[in-house]
Design a protein around this motif. Structure first.
Motif, mmCIF file in Angstrom:
data_model
loop_
_atom_site.group_PDB
_atom_site.id
_atom_site.type_symbol
_atom_site.label_atom_id
_atom_site.label_comp_id
_atom_site.label_asym_id
_atom_site.label_seq_id
_atom_site.Cartn_x
_atom_site.Cartn_y
_atom_site.Cartn_z
ATOM 1 N N LEU A 91 0.833 -1.257 -0.070
ATOM 2 C CA LEU A 91 0.195 0.000 -0.050
ATOM 3 C C LEU A 91 0.750 1.267 -0.043
ATOM 4 O O LEU A 91 0.654 2.246 -0.707
ATOM 5 C CB LEU A 91 -0.920 0.316 1.177
ATOM 6 N N SER A 92 1.956 1.195 0.731
ATOM 7 C CA SER A 92 2.862 2.326 0.561
ATOM 8 C C SER A 92 3.474 2.586 -0.604
ATOM 9 O O SER A 92 3.767 3.922 -0.926
ATOM 10 C CB SER A 92 4.067 2.214 1.769
ATOM 11 N N PHE A 93 3.900 1.596 -1.433
ATOM 12 C CA PHE A 93 4.414 1.769 -2.409
ATOM 13 C C PHE A 93 3.372 2.585 -3.438
ATOM 14 O O PHE A 93 3.651 3.213 -4.354
ATOM 15 C CB PHE A 93 4.902 0.476 -3.199
ATOM 16 N N TRP A 94 2.084 1.978 -3.555
ATOM 17 C CA TRP A 94 1.136 2.550 -4.192
ATOM 18 C C TRP A 94 0.989 3.951 -3.769
ATOM 19 O O TRP A 94 0.736 4.707 -4.874
ATOM 20 C CB TRP A 94 0.051 1.883 -4.192
ATOM 21 N N LEU A 95 0.853 4.448 -2.747
ATOM 22 C CA LEU A 95 0.465 5.783 -2.393
ATOM 23 C C LEU A 95 1.819 6.596 -2.978
ATOM 24 O O LEU A 95 1.393 7.604 -3.578
ATOM 25 C CB LEU A 95 0.402 5.869 -0.755
ATOM 26 N N ALA A 96 2.859 6.090 -2.661
ATOM 27 C CA ALA A 96 3.965 7.046 -2.905
ATOM 28 C C ALA A 96 4.096 7.127 -4.492
ATOM 29 O O ALA A 96 4.127 8.351 -5.280
ATOM 30 C CB ALA A 96 5.353 6.558 -2.448
ATOM 31 N N ASP A 97 3.950 5.838 -5.083
ATOM 32 C CA ASP A 97 4.295 5.869 -6.653
ATOM 33 C C ASP A 97 3.064 6.503 -7.246
ATOM 34 O O ASP A 97 3.015 7.238 -8.367
ATOM 35 C CB ASP A 97 4.351 4.428 -7.091
ATOM 36 N N GLY A 98 1.858 6.333 -6.725
ATOM 37 C CA GLY A 98 0.632 6.694 -7.404
ATOM 38 C C GLY A 98 0.554 8.280 -7.449
ATOM 39 O O GLY A 98 -0.137 9.064 -8.193
ATOM 40 N N PHE A 99 0.855 8.711 -6.353
ATOM 41 C CA PHE A 99 0.949 10.143 -6.128
ATOM 42 C C PHE A 99 1.756 11.111 -7.152
ATOM 43 O O PHE A 99 1.468 11.933 -7.614
ATOM 44 C CB PHE A 99 1.132 10.574 -4.623
ATOM 45 N N ALA A 100 2.967 10.281 -6.957
ATOM 46 C CA ALA A 100 3.989 11.017 -8.067
ATOM 47 C C ALA A 100 3.479 10.847 -9.398
ATOM 48 O O ALA A 100 3.923 11.952 -10.342
ATOM 49 C CB ALA A 100 5.202 10.212 -7.768
ATOM 50 N N ARG A 101 2.451 10.077 -9.696
ATOM 51 C CA ARG A 101 2.138 9.919 -11.212
ATOM 52 C C ARG A 101 0.776 10.503 -11.354
ATOM 53 O O ARG A 101 0.200 10.489 -12.133
ATOM 54 C CB ARG A 101 2.175 8.588 -11.758
ATOM 55 N N ASN A 102 0.117 11.334 -10.330
ATOM 56 C CA ASN A 102 -1.013 12.099 -10.432
ATOM 57 C C ASN A 102 -2.310 10.909 -10.506
ATOM 58 O O ASN A 102 -2.967 11.607 -11.266
ATOM 59 C CB ASN A 102 -1.075 12.871 -11.297
ATOM 60 N N LEU A 103 -2.040 9.812 -9.951
ATOM 61 C CA LEU A 103 -3.377 8.855 -10.302
ATOM 62 C C LEU A 103 -4.172 8.865 -8.974
ATOM 63 O O LEU A 103 -5.147 8.193 -8.735
ATOM 64 C CB LEU A 103 -2.624 7.179 -10.116
ATOM 65 N N HIS A 104 -3.639 9.517 -7.954
ATOM 66 C CA HIS A 104 -4.522 9.662 -6.595
ATOM 67 C C HIS A 104 -4.241 10.717 -6.067
ATOM 68 O O HIS A 104 -3.073 11.342 -6.300
ATOM 69 C CB HIS A 104 -4.566 8.215 -6.085
ATOM 70 N N PRO A 105 -5.080 11.479 -5.233
ATOM 71 C CA PRO A 105 -4.794 12.641 -4.302
ATOM 72 C C PRO A 105 -3.844 12.451 -2.873
ATOM 73 O O PRO A 105 -3.821 13.558 -2.216
ATOM 74 C CB PRO A 105 -6.237 13.397 -4.315
ATOM 75 N N TYR A 106 -3.704 11.344 -2.714
ATOM 76 C CA TYR A 106 -3.146 11.043 -1.135
ATOM 77 C C TYR A 106 -1.648 11.239 -1.336
ATOM 78 O O TYR A 106 -0.809 10.293 -1.590
ATOM 79 C CB TYR A 106 -3.556 9.717 -0.806
ATOM 80 N N GLU A 107 -0.934 12.258 -0.525
ATOM 81 C CA GLU A 107 0.315 12.523 -0.235
ATOM 82 C C GLU A 107 0.674 11.748 1.241
ATOM 83 O O GLU A 107 -0.109 12.205 2.286
ATOM 84 C CB GLU A 107 0.547 13.951 -0.204
ATOM 85 N N THR A 108 1.573 11.042 1.425
ATOM 86 C CA THR A 108 2.218 10.445 2.544
ATOM 87 C C THR A 108 2.907 11.405 3.332
ATOM 88 O O THR A 108 3.939 12.031 3.020
ATOM 89 C CB THR A 108 2.952 9.038 2.285
ATOM 90 N N LEU A 109 2.455 12.127 4.570
ATOM 91 C CA LEU A 109 2.831 12.736 5.343
ATOM 92 C C LEU A 109 3.962 12.074 6.467
ATOM 93 O O LEU A 109 5.004 12.364 6.776
ATOM 94 C CB LEU A 109 1.869 13.529 6.221
ATOM 95 N N ALA A 110 3.463 10.922 6.877
ATOM 96 C CA ALA A 110 4.128 10.127 7.819
ATOM 97 C C ALA A 110 3.510 8.586 7.940
ATOM 98 O O ALA A 110 2.324 8.275 7.503
ATOM 99 C CB ALA A 110 4.044 10.730 9.188
#
Length: 317
Positions: A106-125
């Motif tokens: 899930l963490s990979f998807w969050l970081a990778d998907g946010f960098a590619r503008n595929l979802h709006p979730y930025e990991t803060l911590a």
């Protein structure tokens, strides 16, 4: 068109598009995204405690995330980009433990998907330690900023493989360790991690949590040859459902092709690895001559061998 599959003809078909991918970690990542949350809504098992409102993402939410990420999944499955995923997962602490593997995916998807503008979730911590004085009392899994809703969200994660028994209430879904059940897990999340309001982050200072999400995924297993099961209102109707059998139930064991059983490797609780086929003895006995508790495959059919008496068995979960 994604396929719908089920291992049990008497239950609704299970959505299983992850099986289309060839590389194991990509299949796991697809599973983590496409598998719905266990819950259709959060159940409050601590109504008399001063706790916060908790939300769950709908099945359609996860379907939307999966579809938005499908092109990237194809790239990971067919190119050298796969190395990005494997390196990310294997450098994390305890990558061979299922809970950590789930969190890593899930963490990979969050970081990778946010960098590619595929979802709006930025990991803060992530993995934020909680303290009472100098004593560690727990940790928070993910603190995210939702740029679409302009909200700071706390996602608490759980990957669960529970065996059910009638009347199939949350307390009747029990893990390999019989002290673990769905009701107990939800109560712990609600009364411990989800009580937090303010979080100190390394790069974003102190942030206030606006919304809380329980992300509980995995697989459930019904007693073998159950014919009268109806999905409770709280259980997502597309959640993966399979079968379990009491290891001393000779009548139902006789309906299984024991000679064809293969004990699953730990990671196969997520998805089956065909390259393990034929590499080990088809089944494993304990000192009493019964099949050891755990997940097996009869071809592609997953089935758990489990003791009806709910003996406590230490597992990796």
């Amino acid at each position: 068109m994604s396929e719908f599959k089920t291992s049990r003809p008497d239950t609704p078909p299970t959505y299983a598009p992850w099986e289309a991918y060839q590389r194991p970690y990509v299949r796991d990542l697809a599973y983590v995204l496409a598998c719905p949350n266990v819950l259709t809504a959060w159940l409050d098992f601590a109504p008399h405690q001063n706790t916060h409102e908790i939300t769950v993402h709908s099945a359609s939410f996860w379907q939307m995330q999966f579809e938005a990420y499908q092109q990237r999944l194809k790239e990971l499955d067919t190119t050298n980009a796969y190395q990005e995923l494997t390196r990310y997962l294997l450098k994390r602490p305890s990558p061979n433990r299922l809970g950590f593997h789930f969190e890593g995916l899930l963490s990979f998807w969050l970081a990778d998907g946010f960098a590619r503008n595929l979802h709006p979730y930025e990991t803060l911590a992530s993995n934020v330690q909680l303290f009472n004085g100098k004593q560690t009392t727990g940790e928070l899994d993910l603190i995210l900023y939702n740029h679409k809703e302009k909200l700071t969200e706390h996602w608490e994660l759980a990957i669960k493989f529970f065996m059910g028994s009638a009347p199939f209430a949350p307390e009747n879904w029990v893990g390999i360790n019989s002290n673990d059940n769905l009701q107990r897990k939800m109560t712990h999340m609600q009364t411990k991690q989800f009580r937090t309001v303010w979080v100190d982050t390394e790069n974003h200072g102190q942030v206030k949590i606006d919304k809380r999400y329980g992300v509980i995924k995995g697989r459930f297993f019904l007693p073998i040859n159950t014919n009268d099961f109806s999905y409770p209102a709280w259980l997502a109707p597309s959640f993966p459902i399979h079968e379990w059998c009491d290891k001393n139930d000779t009548a139902n064991l006789a309906t299984i092709d024991i000679a064809a059983l293969r004990a699953a490797h730990y990671i196969e609780w997520f998805s089956k690895r065909d390259f393990y086929d034929g590499r080990q003895s088809p089944f494993i006995y304990d000192e009493n001559g019964a099949l050891k508790t755990g997940l097996y495959f009869e071809g592609d059919r997953p089935i758990v061998i489990y003791p009806e008496q709910r003996d406590r068995i230490d597992g990796k979960f």
